[in-house]
Design an enzyme around this catalytic site. Structure first.
Site, PDB file in Angstrom:
ATOM      1  N   ARG A  61       0.861  -1.185   0.000  1.00  0.00           N
ATOM      2  CA  ARG A  61       0.000   0.000   0.000  1.00  0.00           C
ATOM      3  C   ARG A  61       0.896   1.234   0.000  1.00  0.00           C
ATOM      4  O   ARG A  61       2.111   1.134   0.148  1.00  0.00           O
ATOM      5  CB  ARG A  61      -1.024  -0.010   1.144  1.00  0.00           C
ATOM      6  N   GLY A  62       0.248   2.415  -0.130  1.00  0.00           N
ATOM      7  CA  GLY A  62       1.021   3.647  -0.306  1.00  0.00           C
ATOM      8  C   GLY A  62       1.139   3.886  -1.811  1.00  0.00           C
ATOM      9  O   GLY A  62       1.531   2.961  -2.560  1.00  0.00           O
ATOM     10  N   ALA A  63       0.766   5.086  -2.259  1.00  0.00           N
ATOM     11  CA  ALA A  63       0.625   5.339  -3.697  1.00  0.00           C
ATOM     12  C   ALA A  63       1.858   4.939  -4.535  1.00  0.00           C
ATOM     13  O   ALA A  63       1.717   4.214  -5.531  1.00  0.00           O
ATOM     14  CB  ALA A  63       0.244   6.800  -3.926  1.00  0.00           C
ATOM     15  N   ARG A 104      -7.174  -0.331  -6.724  1.00  0.00           N
ATOM     16  CA  ARG A 104      -7.416   0.788  -5.807  1.00  0.00           C
ATOM     17  C   ARG A 104      -7.585   2.057  -6.656  1.00  0.00           C
ATOM     18  O   ARG A 104      -6.712   2.386  -7.457  1.00  0.00           O
ATOM     19  CB  ARG A 104      -6.271   0.926  -4.796  1.00  0.00           C
ATOM     20  N   GLN A 211      -1.838   2.608   9.830  1.00  0.00           N
ATOM     21  CA  GLN A 211      -0.528   2.736   9.169  1.00  0.00           C
ATOM     22  C   GLN A 211       0.466   3.471  10.071  1.00  0.00           C
ATOM     23  O   GLN A 211       1.670   3.244   9.984  1.00  0.00           O
ATOM     24  CB  GLN A 211      -0.680   3.489   7.842  1.00  0.00           C
ATOM     25  N   ASP A 252      -1.873  10.738  -2.221  1.00  0.00           N
ATOM     26  CA  ASP A 252      -2.255   9.690  -3.169  1.00  0.00           C
ATOM     27  C   ASP A 252      -2.509  10.261  -4.553  1.00  0.00           C
ATOM     28  O   ASP A 252      -2.382   9.564  -5.561  1.00  0.00           O
ATOM     29  CB  ASP A 252      -3.501   8.951  -2.677  1.00  0.00           C
ATOM     30  N   LYS A 263      -4.647  10.091   2.874  1.00  0.00           N
ATOM     31  CA  LYS A 263      -5.326   9.250   3.865  1.00  0.00           C
ATOM     32  C   LYS A 263      -6.385  10.004   4.660  1.00  0.00           C
ATOM     33  O   LYS A 263      -6.153  11.147   5.075  1.00  0.00           O
ATOM     34  CB  LYS A 263      -4.257   8.671   4.804  1.00  0.00           C
TER      35      LYS A 263
HETATM   36  O1  MRU Z   1      -4.521   3.347   2.088  1.00  0.00           O
HETATM   37  P1  MRU Z   1      -3.029   3.530   1.975  1.00  0.00           P
HETATM   38  O2  MRU Z   1      -2.275   2.981   3.133  1.00  0.00           O
HETATM   39  O3  MRU Z   1      -2.518   3.029   0.647  1.00  0.00           O
HETATM   40  O4  MRU Z   1      -2.869   5.098   1.993  1.00  0.00           O
HETATM   41  C1  MRU Z   1      -1.586   5.640   1.917  1.00  0.00           C
HETATM   42  C2  MRU Z   1      -1.547   7.110   2.060  1.00  0.00           C
HETATM   43  O5  MRU Z   1      -2.547   7.775   2.208  1.00  0.00           O
HETATM   44  C3  MRU Z   1      -0.202   7.751   1.929  1.00  0.00           C
HETATM   45  O6  MRU Z   1      -0.152   8.925   2.669  1.00  0.00           O
HETATM   46  C4  MRU Z   1       0.071   8.095   0.457  1.00  0.00           C
HETATM   47  O7  MRU Z   1      -0.168   6.980  -0.366  1.00  0.00           O
HETATM   48  C5  MRU Z   1       1.453   8.551   0.251  1.00  0.00           C
HETATM   49  S1  MRU Z   1       2.613   7.220   0.462  1.00  0.00           S
HETATM   50  C6  MRU Z   1       4.158   7.792   0.131  1.00  0.00           C
END
Ligand code: MRU
Length: 362
Positions: A61-63, A104, A211, A252, A263
């Site tokens: 996870r994480g963009a 996603r 997270q 994201d 998030k």
């Molecule tokens: O739902 P997630 O855990 O994928 O959400 C992640 C976030 O919101 C992060 O802040 C974002 O992807 C930036 S990660 C470098």
């Protein structure tokens, strides 16, 4: 591309390896972030559908990490298939693209990476089957290495905004575990720490997937960066009591107006920072920027209500079947944002001009 040489140059920054390509076995490997901080389990596959599942279920996870994983998913689709000729191979890759794109909806890096791989397919098309396959893997490796390099540049630019004795509030995990390595917002913090700055971090727990409580705690502890964990609803009092003097978060999806999807809870962090005169920064690579001006283009993912009703899908917090609303992201408007840190420098207001200039240098 010579992967070993590139990674060798970046080694000092890569203390955590969240995902990688195993060149000897032709497999994609990732750390299952659902199990962090209690277990460190790497998973591996040759099946692009397994990568799609890992993204959907938030093992990855994480963009930026989602984008890189999807690119490697495409590499697996190119390497392992029953296609007899170029036409069949391209049809198979388009099918893989659709499946990976459906995992996603908010992280722009996902669509950016898939488009980039498909553009490479298009450019190799006339050169034959093997060149298409090699091109897809090569493009995935480039996306992977570039993400790490971009994170380090974000750290370098962002660290200039960090002063000695700062206490930085952050929300969600934006570290190595959310990228190909190093991190964005947490990468800025990590870079400032490597530069020897005396800093502290306050991380929210980041309900409902935690997270912050799971992943930030694990990363910050590994680095030895001093930190405190707070519940998400403590952000207001933390700024009010001057326990944190700035905020840095990731993104994201960012659009040219400077609206930032991140998030769920980020918008409240930004409002609290603004109301207490604390700067609020966003750190993200340009691969997170969607070149449009209309905030309604931002798709907000809604996830299972069980994420709210149970901790990590296991321990009930409320009555079974209770109605809920679980948007995974919110949108922070540009007026609440002090600056957007990218690998090309820090964009300031008016974002429309600065982000457009940054994008045009892509
Ligand atoms: O739902 P997630 O855990 O994928 O959400 C992640 C976030 O919101 C992060 O802040 C974002 O992807 C930036 S990660 C470098």
């Amino acid at each position: 591309m010579n992967l070993e040489q590139e990674l060798g140059r970046l080694r000092e920054y890569l203390r955590i390896k969240p995902l990688y390509w195993d060149q000897d076995r032709g497999e994609f490997v990732w750390l299952d972030t659902r199990l962090i901080p209690f277990e460190e389990v790497y998973r591996r596959t040759r099946d692009y559908s397994r990568v799609a599942k890992a993204i959907r279920d938030m093992e990855i996870r994480g963009a930026p990490a989602i984008g890189v994983a999807a690119a490697f998913g495409m590499a697996l689709a190119a390497l392992y298939n029953n296609a007899g000729d170029e036409e069949e191979l391209i049809a198979h890759l388009e099918k893989a693209r659709r499946e990976l794109a459906s995992t996603r909806p908010t992280a722009f890096n996902l669509f950016w990476a898939l488009d980039r791989v498909m553009a490479r397919v298009e450019s190799e098309r006339s050169r034959g089957f093997d060149k298409i396959v090699d091109g897809v893997l090569d493009e995935a490796l480039r996306i992977y290495i570039e993400d790490i390099k971009n994170n380090i540049m974000i750290g370098r630019h962002g660290s200039k905004l960090i002063e000695e004795n700062d206490t930085i509030l952050t929300h969600c995990n934006t570290g190595a575990l959310a990228t190909a390595g190093f991190g964005t917002a947490l990468g800025v913090i990590r870079y400032a720490w490597y530069e020897g700055k005396n800093i502290r971090v306050i991380t929210t727990e980041t309900r409902p997937v935690l997270q912050g409580a799971r992943l930030n705690v694990w990363e910050l502890k590994k680095e030895g960066i001093p930190f405190k964990l707070i519940v998400d609803s403590a952000v207001g009092i933390v700024f009010r009591q001057n326990l944190a003097n700035k905020a840095i978060v990731g993104a994201d999806r960012i659009i040219l107006t400077g609206h930032v999807a991140n998030k769920i809870g980020t918008y409240v962090v930004a409002l609290s920072a603004w109301h207490n005169n604390k700067p609020f920064y966003v750190a993200a690579p340009t691969s997170t920027i969607q070149p449009v001006n209309d905030p309604s283009a931002i798709v907000i993912e809604e996830r299972s209500h069980d994420e709210i009703r149970k901790i990590m899908g296991k321990y009930p917090l409320t009555l079974d079947g209770v109605d809920a609303y679980n948007p995974a992201f919110d949108v922070t408007p540009p007026e609440l944002i002090s600056g957007i840190i990218t690998e090309r420098g820090v964009a300031e207001k008016p974002f429309k001009e600065t982000l457009t200039a940054i994008i045009n240098h892509r």
